[in-house]
Structures are given as structure tokens and as C-alpha cells.
Scaffold this motif. Structure first.
Motif, mmCIF file in Angstrom:
data_model
loop_
_atom_site.group_PDB
_atom_site.id
_atom_site.type_symbol
_atom_site.label_atom_id
_atom_site.label_comp_id
_atom_site.label_asym_id
_atom_site.label_seq_id
_atom_site.Cartn_x
_atom_site.Cartn_y
_atom_site.Cartn_z
ATOM 1 N N ALA A 1 46.564 50.483 37.174
ATOM 2 C CA ALA A 1 47.269 49.837 38.292
ATOM 3 C C ALA A 1 46.627 48.488 38.610
ATOM 4 N N PHE A 2 46.907 47.496 37.763
ATOM 5 C CA PHE A 2 46.323 46.174 37.982
ATOM 6 C C PHE A 2 46.779 45.576 39.307
ATOM 7 N N SER A 3 47.997 45.874 39.686
ATOM 8 C CA SER A 3 48.536 45.292 40.914
ATOM 9 C C SER A 3 47.905 45.877 42.172
ATOM 10 N N LYS A 4 47.192 46.977 42.028
ATOM 11 C CA LYS A 4 46.595 47.638 43.190
ATOM 12 C C LYS A 4 45.231 47.065 43.561
ATOM 13 N N VAL A 5 44.657 46.254 42.683
ATOM 14 C CA VAL A 5 43.340 45.686 42.986
ATOM 15 C C VAL A 5 43.511 44.620 44.061
ATOM 16 N N PRO A 6 42.925 44.811 45.231
ATOM 17 C CA PRO A 6 43.165 43.863 46.329
ATOM 18 C C PRO A 6 42.440 42.536 46.115
ATOM 19 N N LEU A 7 43.079 41.467 46.597
ATOM 20 C CA LEU A 7 42.470 40.142 46.559
ATOM 21 C C LEU A 7 41.832 39.771 47.898
ATOM 22 N N ARG A 8 42.292 40.414 48.943
ATOM 23 C CA ARG A 8 41.769 40.104 50.272
ATOM 24 C C ARG A 8 40.576 41.007 50.591
ATOM 25 N N ILE A 9 39.818 40.609 51.588
ATOM 26 C CA ILE A 9 38.655 41.373 52.036
ATOM 27 C C ILE A 9 39.036 42.183 53.270
ATOM 28 N N GLU A 10 38.775 43.481 53.218
ATOM 29 C CA GLU A 10 38.945 44.330 54.392
ATOM 30 C C GLU A 10 37.627 44.314 55.168
ATOM 31 N N ILE A 11 37.627 43.589 56.276
ATOM 32 C CA ILE A 11 36.378 43.331 56.990
ATOM 33 C C ILE A 11 35.709 44.611 57.462
ATOM 34 N N HIS A 12 36.474 45.655 57.702
ATOM 35 C CA HIS A 12 35.887 46.901 58.188
ATOM 36 C C HIS A 12 35.240 47.716 57.070
ATOM 37 N N TYR A 13 35.591 47.437 55.815
ATOM 38 C CA TYR A 13 35.094 48.243 54.699
ATOM 39 C C TYR A 13 34.277 47.442 53.691
ATOM 40 N N PHE A 14 34.575 46.140 53.532
ATOM 41 C CA PHE A 14 33.877 45.365 52.506
ATOM 42 C C PHE A 14 32.366 45.287 52.740
ATOM 43 N N PRO A 15 31.884 45.112 53.987
ATOM 44 C CA PRO A 15 30.416 45.107 54.181
ATOM 45 C C PRO A 15 29.751 46.394 53.698
ATOM 46 N N ILE A 16 30.453 47.521 53.838
ATOM 47 C CA ILE A 16 29.905 48.788 53.329
ATOM 48 C C ILE A 16 29.839 48.744 51.812
ATOM 49 N N SER A 17 30.911 48.231 51.188
ATOM 50 C CA SER A 17 30.922 48.106 49.732
ATOM 51 C C SER A 17 29.800 47.203 49.247
ATOM 52 N N LEU A 18 29.557 46.120 49.995
ATOM 53 C CA LEU A 18 28.490 45.199 49.624
ATOM 54 C C LEU A 18 27.125 45.868 49.749
ATOM 55 N N GLY A 19 26.951 46.711 50.767
ATOM 56 C CA GLY A 19 25.709 47.461 50.896
ATOM 57 C C GLY A 19 25.494 48.405 49.730
ATOM 58 N N ILE A 20 26.575 49.033 49.254
ATOM 59 C CA ILE A 20 26.487 49.914 48.086
ATOM 60 C C ILE A 20 26.022 49.128 46.866
ATOM 61 N N VAL A 21 26.582 47.926 46.702
ATOM 62 C CA VAL A 21 26.218 47.088 45.560
ATOM 63 C C VAL A 21 24.735 46.692 45.636
ATOM 64 N N VAL A 22 24.289 46.252 46.814
ATOM 65 C CA VAL A 22 22.890 45.855 46.977
ATOM 66 C C VAL A 22 21.962 47.030 46.714
ATOM 67 N N PHE A 23 22.308 48.200 47.245
ATOM 68 C CA PHE A 23 21.482 49.390 47.034
ATOM 69 C C PHE A 23 21.338 49.693 45.548
ATOM 70 N N SER A 24 22.406 49.501 44.800
ATOM 71 C CA SER A 24 22.375 49.843 43.375
ATOM 72 C C SER A 24 21.486 48.914 42.564
ATOM 73 N N TYR A 25 21.116 47.758 43.117
ATOM 74 C CA TYR A 25 20.278 46.801 42.381
ATOM 75 C C TYR A 25 18.849 46.733 42.893
ATOM 76 N N THR A 26 18.502 47.511 43.912
ATOM 77 C CA THR A 26 17.158 47.412 44.487
ATOM 78 C C THR A 26 16.114 47.957 43.521
ATOM 79 N N SER A 27 15.275 47.084 43.002
ATOM 80 C CA SER A 27 14.206 47.501 42.090
ATOM 81 C C SER A 27 12.922 46.702 42.313
#
Length: 509
Positions: free
Chosen positions: A272-298
Motif C-alpha cells: 500500500a504505497f499510497s498509505k504511507v503518510p507525507l504529513r506529520i501527526e504531531i500527537h504521534y510523530f514525537p513518539i515515533s522519533l523517540g523509538i528511532v533514537v532509542f534504537s540507535y543509543t550505543s
């Protein structure tokens, strides 16, 4: 034709110059084992807690290379760890030096651990911005890892650059003072390690309820059952007894990643290529960003890892390739996983697998791996707490956890059992894997990986840095602080909201 051949050979030489030397060294016929740093039977990363002459070391040496988090320690009472050029620090000495490939494997395991199963969920709320974050954060963490190691070195009277510090804690003490530097960094380490333990328990509950959603056991009960099997961790005095599991845990997880990716590619015609959102959901994106940062902490273990390399000059090369590989694989895994299930993407991607038998096998394998990974951060956190508070007077306020025969005292074992139970109670209280992971990344992850390395580097090397480097590191501090604050805010908001909604898989709060 000869010109093309010459250009091809020249290109190969250029690529070779960036690869670890051990790949091309025919003189040393060393078989590089997964998750090993030496040649002996016990020289695995789970054997990093070493005891010398029967006495416990005064500093912790945690190295969770098959799992997702690393940590080390120095005393919390403000004493500066002994410095030496050989790299002996919170991870132990150089008696077991590692090659560039082994160091790269350790870093890869640290930043591509089993928490990668939540990255497609981060893509669900971050879309293409989430994919961009996976690459951009990898670049930033690669840079901060390099400058953190640069803080270990200072020029001597002869103008030669020598290693004068041995750990993250020693750097913090040089920049923040002996009284508070070590305490601040070690507090962040303890929080990071304990939260990692909590995440393992939550992950076990998520995987089990995802495998048996209609069974009589609910999510919290599965967490309690998992904790029963984790209680023996309280009796660990070293990790020799579980060191041999490291290799097979890592191999099992790689196979699971391949299986999940393989299944996703079989569904490529339905992506579903069309389902990938281009906009940022302000209520959820910061959580996603925290997940990304956590995954790189070394960053916690990088100083000693660099000190234990046979050729520390290859550290930058190793860090470049390991983070590049992580960015490519994580971005691909998150993107393909989301394309396959779109809005149906769950917090743990293996719960999306369609066939029940297939899902149960994969999830049970991950549960076993999570339970075998738990002792590493648990033991490190317990060791840090013991060193901070239980070394005996006058060093600490409380008596030593060890009797004269070097065995744990009964009350010390009881405290360790309570620590295991504490991680279970926290997991039961916050049974939302992705939100909790985002909260940790926004809190300790941004500080350990973004803010502190840049601040320490500028404080120690200010007169040597060009203006553009200073500007870049000020930007990293700014974006790390901003993302950390909004990530914490929205993660807490999501947790508050989650308590007013049914818990995963229909369980009521």
C-alpha cells in the motif's frame, strides 16, 4: 579495456581503504565469531563482567552486544576512574583485544537489536518522515559517537595525542565536575538499563498475548509468568553461565528478521504505497522519533570498545559502516513492514503474521530471546546500584552486598529479587510497548546520544574546533533538546490517554 580494468581496480582499492583491515589481512587467519571479542572459550560479550583474583572489580563492565542496550559504570561517589592509554575502563581491560569486524558486530548488535520489531509501527505514525529520521538519526549518532571518543584524548607535553580518559563517566566528570559528573551519567545509565529490562518484560507480554489472544491468560498475567522465569537472575554473580547463549540468540533474531522480510516481499503485489503518510501527526510523530533514537543509543559503551580495539585508528571506519548498514536495514525493514500491513501495523510487527502457527513459532522464539537478553541489562543495573550504594563504609552509606567469602549476602539477594519484581510491576503499570520505548528514547536517549556528547566535545575542544563544527553541534544539541522535550510530553500524554482506553488485544484496564 585496460583503462576500465584499471579504474575498477582503483575503485576496489578505494573501497578497501574504508573497510576494516582484518578483512584483507592474510597473515592473521582468525575466524571471526559472532559476538566474540577474544580467542578463548569464554571470550564472548556476555563474559565482559570479569573478576580479578577472586575480587569484584570496583567498576562495572557491562556489554550487551546481542541485545539492544550497553552500559558501563564508574563509582557514583565522584572518584575519577583510573585512566590509561590501554583502554581499560568500565568494560574491562585490553587483555582480550578485538578486531575491527568484531567491534563492528558489537555495534551492529547494539543498534539493530530485537526492538527493531517496533520500527514499522514508528513508520505508521511517521510515514516518510519516520524513514528520514531513521537515516538522519543514524548520521547524528555516528557523529556523536566519534566526538565522544575524541573527548578521551588530549595532547601531551610533546604535542602527541594520548588517551587520558577511559569512559563516558570520566568525560562527564571532566566537564561537569567530580561531584556531579559521574552521578548524572550513571543515573542516566541506570534508568536506561532498567527501562530496557522493563521493555523486555512488556515485549514478552505483547508477544504472548499476540500469539494466544483468545486464551485464558491476559497480557499482564503473561508478564508475571515471564518474570517467574527471570527471578534466577537475582543469583547471578557473573555471566559465564549464560555466555554461550549469546551467539544463538543473535542468530535466531537474524533468522526471524529474514523470515519477516521474506514474507513481506511475497506480498509485494499488495503493498500500500499510497498509505504511507507525507504529513506529520504531531500527537504521534514525537513518539515515533523517540523509538528511532532509542534504537540507535550505543554511546555508553563506545569509549571502552574503541580502547579495546587492536587498531583504534579504524574506529571511525567501523562506526561509519555499522551505522550505514543499520540505517539501510532499519529503513527498509520499517518501510516494507508498513507497506505490507498499512494501518493494521501493530506495535510488534510479528503479531501481524497471518498464520497462527507461523506467528506462534516466531513470537515464542522472540520471547525466549527476550528472556535470555534480560540478564545483561539487569546485571549491569544491579552492579551499578551496588557500586553506588553498597560497597561498605566509609565508601558508601550501606554495607557491602558480599560476605567475606565473596558470596552474596541473603539480604542482597532479596534486594536483587525485588529489583526483578520492580521491573515487572513497572511493565504491568505501563503495558504499552511502543509508547514506553518512545518515552525512554526521548528521555535518556536524546541526552546520551545527542546533547551530552556535543556539549562535552565543545567544552573540551572549543579552541580546536572550526566554526562550522561548533554550529553543527549546537544544532544537534538544539534538535536533541527540542525532540526530547516534545517526545516526553507526547509520550506521557499518550500514556495518560491509553489508561482511558482498552489495553491491547481487548484487555480492560
Amino acid at each position: 579495456m585496460s583503462w576500465y580494468l584499471y579504474r575498477f581496480v582503483d575503485t576496489l582499492k578505494s573501497v578497501k581503504s574504508y573497510l576494516p583491515d582484518s578483512c584483507w589481512n592474510d597473515e592473521e587467519q582468525e575466524t571471526v565469531h559472532f559476538a566474540k571479542h577474544g580467542h578463548g572459550r569464554d571470550d564472548t560479550e556476555l563474559h565482559s563482567f570479569r573478576e580479578e583474583d577472586g575480587d569484584r572489580r570496583s567498576s562495572d563492565s557491562f556489554d550487551e552486544n546481542n541485545g539492544e542496550r550497553q552500559g558501563g559504570n564508574s563509582k557514583l561517589n565522584g572518584s575519577v576512574p583510573g585512566t590509561n592509554v590501554g583502554g581499560e575502563g568500565e568494560f574491562g581491560g585490553r587483555e582480550s583485544q578485538i578486531s575491527e569486524w568484531q567491534a563492528g558486530w558489537n555495534v551492529t548488535n547494539a543498534i539493530q537489536g530485537m526492538f527493531i520489531v517496533s520500527l514499522p509501527y514508528a513508520c505508521l505514525h511517521g510515514g516518510y518522515w519516520g524513514i528520514f529520521a531513521l537515516v538522519f538519526v543514524a548520521y547524528i549518532c555516528c557523529h556523536t559517537g566519534k566526538i565522544l571518543v575524541a573527548c578521551l584524548y588530549e595532547p601531551n607535553e610533546s604535542g602527541e595525542t594520548v588517551r587520558v580518559r577511559d569512559s563516558y563517566v570520566a568525560i562527564a566528570q571532566s566537564c561537569l565536575g567530580d561531584k556531579w559528573g559521574g552521578k548524572i551519567v550513571n543515573t542516566a545509565q541506570i534508568i536506561e538499563l532498567l527501562m530496557t529490562c522493563i521493555l523486555y518484560v512488556v515485549l514478552c507480554g505483547d508477544l504472548m498475548i499476540g500469539s494466544f489472544p483468545d486464551g485464558p491468560v491476559d497480557q499482564r498475567s503473561w508478564m508475571m509468568i515471564a518474570t517467574m522465569f527471570l527471578l534466577p537472575c537475582a543469583f547471578l554473580q557473573n555471566l559465564r553461565s549464560v555466555s554461550w547463549l549469546s551467539f544463538w540468540c543473535t542468530v535466531a533474531h537474524i533468522l526471524i528478521n529474514i523470515i519477516v522480510m521474506g514474507y513481506c516481499f511475497t506480498r509485494a503485489s499488495y503493498w500500500a504505497f499510497s498509505k504511507v503518510p507525507l504529513r506529520i501527526e504531531i500527537h504521534y510523530f514525537p513518539i515515533s522519533l523517540g523509538i528511532v533514537v532509542f534504537s540507535y543509543t550505543s554511546q555508553i559503551f563506545l569509549p571502552t570498545l574503541e580502547g579495546n580495539m587492536r587498531d583504534p585508528s579504524r574506529f571511525h571506519c567501523m562506526l561509519n559502516w555499522s551505522h550505514l548498514a543499520a540505517a539501510i536495514f532499519k529503513g527498509l525493514f520499517a518501510y516494507v513492514g508498513f507497506l505490507t500491513w498499512a494501518e493494521q501495523t501493530q506495535e510488534v510487527i510479528t503479531n501481524n503474521l497471518p498464520t497462527k502457527a507461523f506467528k506462534v513459532i516466531v513470537n515464542l522464539t522472540l520471547v525466549i530471546k527476550a528472556m535470555f537478553s534480560y540478564p545483561l541489562p539487569y546485571y549491569a543495573a544491579a552492579n551499578l546500584i551496588e557500586i553506588a550504594f553498597f560497597q561498605g563504609k566509609p565508601t558508601t552509606k550501606f554495607p557491602s552486598c558480599f560476605a567475606t567469602d565473596k558470596e552474596l549476602r541473603v539480604w542482597a539477594v532479596a534486594l536483587r529479587v525485588l529489583l526483578v519484581i520492580f521491573t515487572m510491576l513497572m511493565a504491568i503499570s505501563i503495558p504499552h510497548f511502543a509508547i514506553l520505548m518512545g518515552l525512554i528514547g526521548s528521555f535518556t536517549g536524546t541526552m546520551l546520544s545527542f546533547v551530552w556528547p556535543c556539549y562535552f566535545h565543545m567544552k573540551l575542544k572549543w579552541n580546536e574546533l572550526p566554526w562550522y563544527t561548533i554550529s553543527w553541534e549546537v544544532f544537534i544539541i538544539s534538535i536533541g533538546s527540542f525532540c526530547g522535550v516534545i517526545g516526553i510530553y507526547y509520550s506521557f500524554s499518550a500514556l495518560v490517554q491509553a489508561y482511558h482506553l482498552p489495553l491491547p488485544h481487548g484487555e480492560t484496564p
